[in-house]
Design a protein around this motif. Structure first.
Motif: not given
Length: 476
Positions: A411-413, A420-433, A459-460, A466-470
């Protein structure tokens, strides 16, 4: 007053203080505090702060120690207005004053050997008297002196007044009186002609027009001797203030085992000079209940009446608390400049890293710049997923966690990479699982950083990029 110590123009000539360390070692905490109090007093009164290097102990004084003192003063930003003056360069002046005292009868030659002096002391002890020089060579009316021993060079002794008292109103301790009968005739020059400490100090303070001497209370016993010599020279007496020593946390005299090291070691350990100034000032001085104050406030408030009569106690935890306060108050870009060399020493690189933003994230929890540098290696150091501790991976990178992380990575790709967008994606992932934050946040930390605890993970991740995280997520 000597020509090289004329008060600086624009300053109050009524106040001249000095810091006069011996370059036989580093600038330690007690010396730094003495320098700070003398500097603050001069600044408060618009006076002059003189730096003097008392380097007559030739065997122990070294250029490295001189430089260590200058480095420590510079790090603490205790700027001197005059000097540094070096006693070894003033020998002609000392000899001139010694000759004048010898001619005036306020000094005399003594031919006693060290063995003879010790025998005098033993006889005094045996007779229940204070061990001291007995005045064998002191000229007195009608007294016949012993014959001069052939080939023996004399010391010069100060002819101390035999009667009366020495009194001064100490700026810290209050009135102090010492009977002259308690003081013997001090040696002021050795057989080779070199002057002794107490004599050099007197001539320097006289020539340099020192008006206020603030120093450690280990010098209290020197003060009556110095006052008597100054009076014999017809010099104006400075005011004296003797500050009690600094004790370790256990109440014993501060030593290396307590951290009584060079102030520059505190720089190496990641303390800010402004924090050290604040903390040192509170070791024996106070302004009401104020714990945190700026350098400007210290200068404005400083008064010797608020110097403590009792010993101060060194508290490393309190120093860390003060340092943490100053780190929090520091601008992120300023911290980045201070921490970057520490990161480089760890083998890290801030290239491509918004180091100021990293500092902004980390500074709330840091007590020292070294801690900041350690934590910044999350962003500035190399990362090998294979180096994740096996126990940590087994606990947090379960099959279920890995599946969730792969989904998150997919999803992050295409995500615009902001916190803010990373936090939103994390929240959506938590809800999904249907899980709570630790079920995603801790595996993310372990997979991307190799640690289970960090500042806010959104924040971290935003700061790592993005490149390093993925890449790290795909590597698990």
């Amino acid at each position: 007053m000597s020509a090289d110590s004329t008060p600086s123009s624009g300053r109050n000539p009524a106040v001249r203080t000095r810091f006069a360390p011996s370059p036989t070692g580093f600038l330690h905490l007690g010396g730094a505090r003495t320098a700070l109090f003398s500097w603050a007093f001069a600044r408060h009164h618009g006076g002059t702060f003189v730096l003097r290097i008392e380097d007559t102990d030739v065997e122990r004084s070294t250029p490295e120690a001189v430089q260590a003192i200058l480095d420590g003063m510079q790090w603490l930003a205790l700027e001197h207005d005059e000097g540094p003056f070096y006693q070894m360069r003033r020998m002609d002046r000392y000899r001139e004053v010694l000759a004048g005292m010898l001619a005036a009868g306020t000094a005399y030659q003594c031919y006693c050997t060290p063995g003879e002096i010790e025998a005098m002391r033993e006889r005094a002890r045996a007779g229940g008297r204070k061990p001291r020089y007995d005045g064998t060579w002191r000229p007195e009316p009608g007294k016949t002196l012993p014959p001069v021993p052939e080939g023996r060079k004399p010391v010069l002794r100060f002819r101390n007044p035999p009667d009366g008292e020495v009194s001064w109103n100490d700026l810290v301790k209050g009135p102090i009186t010492i009977a002259n009968a308690e003081l013997d005739d001090l040696i002021i020059a050795r057989p080779d002609g070199t002057p002794t400490y107490n004599f050099c100090v007197v001539v320097d303070d006289w020539d340099m027009g020192i008006t206020h001497v603030i120093r450690g209370d280990d010098h209290v016993n020197n003060t009556p001797r110095q006052i008597n010599i100054l009076q014999a020279l017809g010099a104006t007496l400075p005011e004296y203030g003797h500050v009690p020593m600094i004790l370790g946390p256990d109440g014993e005299k501060l030593s290396k085992r307590h951290g009584a090291v060079s102030v520059m070691q505190y720089d190496e350990q990641g303390y800010l000079p402004e924090a050290m100034i604040n903390y040192l000032a509170r070791l024996g001085w106070s302004h009401g209940d104020d714990e945190i104050f700026s350098r400007a406030q210290l200068v404005e408030w400083f008064d010797t009446r608020n110097l403590s009569k009792s010993a101060a106690q060194w508290d490393p935890k309190k120093l860390n608390w003060v340092n943490a306060h100053y780190i929090k108050q520091s601008a992120a870009d300023e911290l980045a400049a201070r921490v970057a060399p520490r990161i480089a020493r760890r083998g890290g690189s801030a290239e491509g890293v918004d180091l100021a933003a990293v500092m902004g994230l980390l500074k709330e929890r840091a007590e020292t710049l070294e801690q900041l540098a350690d934590d910044a290696m999350l962003f500035c150091g190399a990362f090998d997923p294979a180096a994740i501790p096996a126990e940590l991976a087994a606990q947090h990178l379960t099959d279920a966690a890995r599946a969730m992380l792969r989904d998150f990575a997919g999803q992050a790709a295409d995500l615009e990479w902001t916190r803010e967008n990373i936090a939103a994606l994390m929240k959506a992932t938590l809800a999904k699982y249907g899980v709570k934050m630790p079920a995603l946040g801790i595996p993310l930390r372990v997979a991307v950083i190799g640690r289970a605890q960090t500042p806010a993970i959104d924040a971290v991740l935003a700061l790592i990029g993005r490149e390093k995280v993925l890449a790290r997520l795909h590597a698990i």
